[in-house]
Design an enzyme around this catalytic site. Sequence first.
Site, PDB file in Angstrom:
ATOM      1  N   HIS A  35       3.956  29.970  20.477  1.00  0.00           N
ATOM      2  CA  HIS A  35       4.812  31.008  19.885  1.00  0.00           C
ATOM      3  C   HIS A  35       6.085  31.117  20.709  1.00  0.00           C
ATOM      4  O   HIS A  35       6.038  31.343  21.911  1.00  0.00           O
ATOM      5  CB  HIS A  35       4.084  32.356  19.855  1.00  0.00           C
ATOM      6  CG  HIS A  35       3.179  32.504  18.678  1.00  0.00           C
ATOM      7  ND1 HIS A  35       3.015  33.678  17.996  1.00  0.00           N
ATOM      8  CD2 HIS A  35       2.405  31.603  18.050  1.00  0.00           C
ATOM      9  CE1 HIS A  35       2.173  33.490  16.993  1.00  0.00           C
ATOM     10  NE2 HIS A  35       1.777  32.246  17.012  1.00  0.00           N
TER      11      HIS A  35
ATOM     12  N   TYR B  43       4.735  43.667  16.782  1.00  0.00           N
ATOM     13  CA  TYR B  43       4.404  44.916  17.467  1.00  0.00           C
ATOM     14  C   TYR B  43       5.175  46.009  16.736  1.00  0.00           C
ATOM     15  O   TYR B  43       6.409  45.975  16.709  1.00  0.00           O
ATOM     16  CB  TYR B  43       4.846  44.870  18.933  1.00  0.00           C
ATOM     17  CG  TYR B  43       4.007  43.951  19.801  1.00  0.00           C
ATOM     18  CD1 TYR B  43       2.891  44.430  20.478  1.00  0.00           C
ATOM     19  CD2 TYR B  43       4.328  42.600  19.944  1.00  0.00           C
ATOM     20  CE1 TYR B  43       2.121  43.599  21.283  1.00  0.00           C
ATOM     21  CE2 TYR B  43       3.560  41.760  20.749  1.00  0.00           C
ATOM     22  CZ  TYR B  43       2.457  42.265  21.414  1.00  0.00           C
ATOM     23  OH  TYR B  43       1.688  41.439  22.209  1.00  0.00           O
TER      24      TYR B  43
ATOM     25  N   PRO C 180      -3.792  46.925  26.476  1.00  0.00           N
ATOM     26  CA  PRO C 180      -3.650  45.607  25.842  1.00  0.00           C
ATOM     27  C   PRO C 180      -2.252  45.278  25.306  1.00  0.00           C
ATOM     28  O   PRO C 180      -1.994  44.133  24.953  1.00  0.00           O
ATOM     29  CB  PRO C 180      -4.657  45.664  24.684  1.00  0.00           C
ATOM     30  CG  PRO C 180      -4.840  47.113  24.402  1.00  0.00           C
ATOM     31  CD  PRO C 180      -4.645  47.827  25.691  1.00  0.00           C
TER      32      PRO C 180
ATOM     33  N   LYS D   1      -1.880  41.257  28.628  1.00  0.00           N
ATOM     34  CA  LYS D   1      -1.803  40.776  30.017  1.00  0.00           C
ATOM     35  C   LYS D   1      -3.146  40.706  30.739  1.00  0.00           C
ATOM     36  O   LYS D   1      -3.203  40.237  31.884  1.00  0.00           O
ATOM     37  CB  LYS D   1      -0.844  41.672  30.826  1.00  0.00           C
ATOM     38  CG  LYS D   1       0.597  41.529  30.389  1.00  0.00           C
ATOM     39  CD  LYS D   1       1.082  40.110  30.595  1.00  0.00           C
ATOM     40  CE  LYS D   1       2.482  39.872  30.129  1.00  0.00           C
ATOM     41  NZ  LYS D   1       2.735  38.469  29.791  1.00  0.00           N
TER      42      LYS D   1
ATOM     43  N   TYR E  33       6.921  38.798  29.101  1.00  0.00           N
ATOM     44  CA  TYR E  33       5.950  38.415  28.071  1.00  0.00           C
ATOM     45  C   TYR E  33       5.430  36.992  28.293  1.00  0.00           C
ATOM     46  O   TYR E  33       4.231  36.742  28.185  1.00  0.00           O
ATOM     47  CB  TYR E  33       6.548  38.559  26.669  1.00  0.00           C
ATOM     48  CG  TYR E  33       5.467  38.661  25.608  1.00  0.00           C
ATOM     49  CD1 TYR E  33       5.036  39.909  25.140  1.00  0.00           C
ATOM     50  CD2 TYR E  33       4.854  37.520  25.086  1.00  0.00           C
ATOM     51  CE1 TYR E  33       4.032  40.013  24.190  1.00  0.00           C
ATOM     52  CE2 TYR E  33       3.843  37.619  24.148  1.00  0.00           C
ATOM     53  CZ  TYR E  33       3.444  38.861  23.698  1.00  0.00           C
ATOM     54  OH  TYR E  33       2.436  38.960  22.767  1.00  0.00           O
TER      55      TYR E  33
HETATM   56  C1  PHB Z   1      -4.750  39.957  20.084  1.00  0.00           C
HETATM   57  O1  PHB Z   1      -4.478  38.987  19.368  1.00  0.00           O
HETATM   58  O2  PHB Z   1      -5.920  40.414  20.131  1.00  0.00           O
HETATM   59  C2  PHB Z   1      -3.682  40.618  20.864  1.00  0.00           C
HETATM   60  C3  PHB Z   1      -2.410  40.039  20.881  1.00  0.00           C
HETATM   61  C4  PHB Z   1      -1.403  40.649  21.579  1.00  0.00           C
HETATM   62  C5  PHB Z   1      -1.641  41.813  22.261  1.00  0.00           C
HETATM   63  C6  PHB Z   1      -2.921  42.373  22.287  1.00  0.00           C
HETATM   64  C7  PHB Z   1      -3.937  41.774  21.580  1.00  0.00           C
HETATM   65  O3  PHB Z   1      -0.630  42.406  22.924  1.00  0.00           O
END
Ligand code: PHB
Length: 390
Positions: free
Chosen positions: A72, A200, A292, A296, A384
Amino acid sequence: MQTQIVIIGGGPSGLLLAQLLQGRGIDSVVLERKTKDYVLGRIRAGVLERGLLDLMREAGVAERMDKEGIPHNGTLISHGDEMFRIGFTEHTGHAVMVYGQTEVTRDLYEAREKSGGKIEFNVENVRIHDADRDAPYVTYEVDGESRRIDCDFVAGCDGFHGISRHTIPTDVRREYEKVYPFGWLGILSETPPVNHELIYATSERGFALCSMRNENLSRYYIQCSLDEKAEDWSDDAFWAELKRRIPADQAAKLVTGPSIEKSIAPLRSFVTEPMRWGRLFLCGDAAHIVPPTGAKGLNTAASDVNYLFRGLTDFYENGSTAGIDGYSEKALARVWKVERFSWWFSSLMHRYPDQTDFDQKMQWAELEFLRSNDAAQKAMAENYVGLPYD
Ligand code: PHB
Ligand code: APR
C-alpha cells in the site's frame, strides 16, 4: 533441559525472535500457554511496516508474505463526506504491506516446525528465577509435570497478560497507562474491500476504519462505547452505522455480507520501564500496548525483537554486551515515539464522551492542517510506514 534463550510466549514476538536467532545458530525454547490453534485463532491488525518486512525476510519467512501481501502506497482520511489521501511512497520512498498478523504468525509457526525448533504448548505456572544473577532458569508445568530449563537469557514475549513483566520488582518497574473511553467493534466479512486503500474515517457519529486482508476479505471497525456487546450488534446494524460514518460515495459502493467474526476491543496506551532486568528482556505486548489506530502493535513488537536480536548476536558472536546493555533504552526511545503517534492519531479521529465544542474545533483544525500541509503529511507518512530502527 538447557538452552541459550528461553522465550516465554509463542505470539509473533516470541516466534520471530526464535526464528532470527536460529538463523544465527543461537538455540532457544519457546514456551506457550495456549495451543497453536488458539494462537492462530486471534484476529489482529494487518498492516506491516517496512522494518518488519525486512526482519521477516532476514528470518527466511517472507516467501508467502511477499507473494500474497498487498503493498500500500498511501491511505485515505475522511471527515464526513470530505476525503484526502496521504501518499507514503511520495513522502518517504517506502510503502507498507497489508498482510494479516494471523498469517505472519502462521508462517512463523511453519518455519519453526520445519527447522525443528523447540516449542512447548499448554505450559502452566511459568516462573522466571534468578534473572538478576548469572545463571537464570525457568520452571513450568505441562500435564501436571514440573520442568526446568537453565539458560543464559530469558525473553519475556508473553503479551500484556503474561508473567514476565511482573518478575521485575515493583521498586524497579514503572508503568504508564492511558485507557480510552471507547472501544472498536470490528467485523471480518468475505466481501471485496470498499476501496483499494484503507480509509480512516471520522464523523459526527465517531470513528470508522475500512481495512482488508485480501481482495475478498474485508475488515471494518466502528468506534463503540465500552458498555456495548458485540452480540448485541446485528450485521445489518453494523453496516448501517458504518455507512453513516464514511463518505457517501464510499457508502454507496460498500458491498455488505454476513460477518464471519465480530468482536469488541478496548483501546489502551501502556508502557513498562525498564524493558530489561538483569538477564530478562521484555519484548512486544509484554512491555507496551498501543491503541490500534495506525496498526502499530505488531510493528512495535518487531522493533523490540530487532534490537534484542542484534544485541544477542553481538554478545554470542563478538562477546560484546553493548547491545544487550543498551536494549531497554534503545527500544524505549522508539516505543515512546510510536506511543505518541498512536495516541495522536487516536485523539484526532475519535469522538470523546466529554468532548467540548472547543475540543471538536481543535480536531477539525488539526485535520484541516493535515489535509493541506505537506510537512504534516510527511510526518504522518513517516510514522505510518515506520520510524527507522536506528
Ligand atoms: C486491520 O486491518 O485490522 C487494521 C488496519 C489498520 C489499523 C488497525 C487495524 O490501523
Ligand atoms: N506463559 C506462556 N505463554 C504465555 C503466558 C505465560 N504465562 N502468558 C501469555 N502467554 C502467551 C500468550 O498465549 C500469547 O500467545 O504469550 C503470547 C503473547 O502473544 P501476543 O499477545 O500476541 O504478544 P506479542 O507476541 O508481543 O505480539 C504483539 O500481537 O498481540 C498482538 O496487539 C499485539 O499486535 C501486537 C502483537
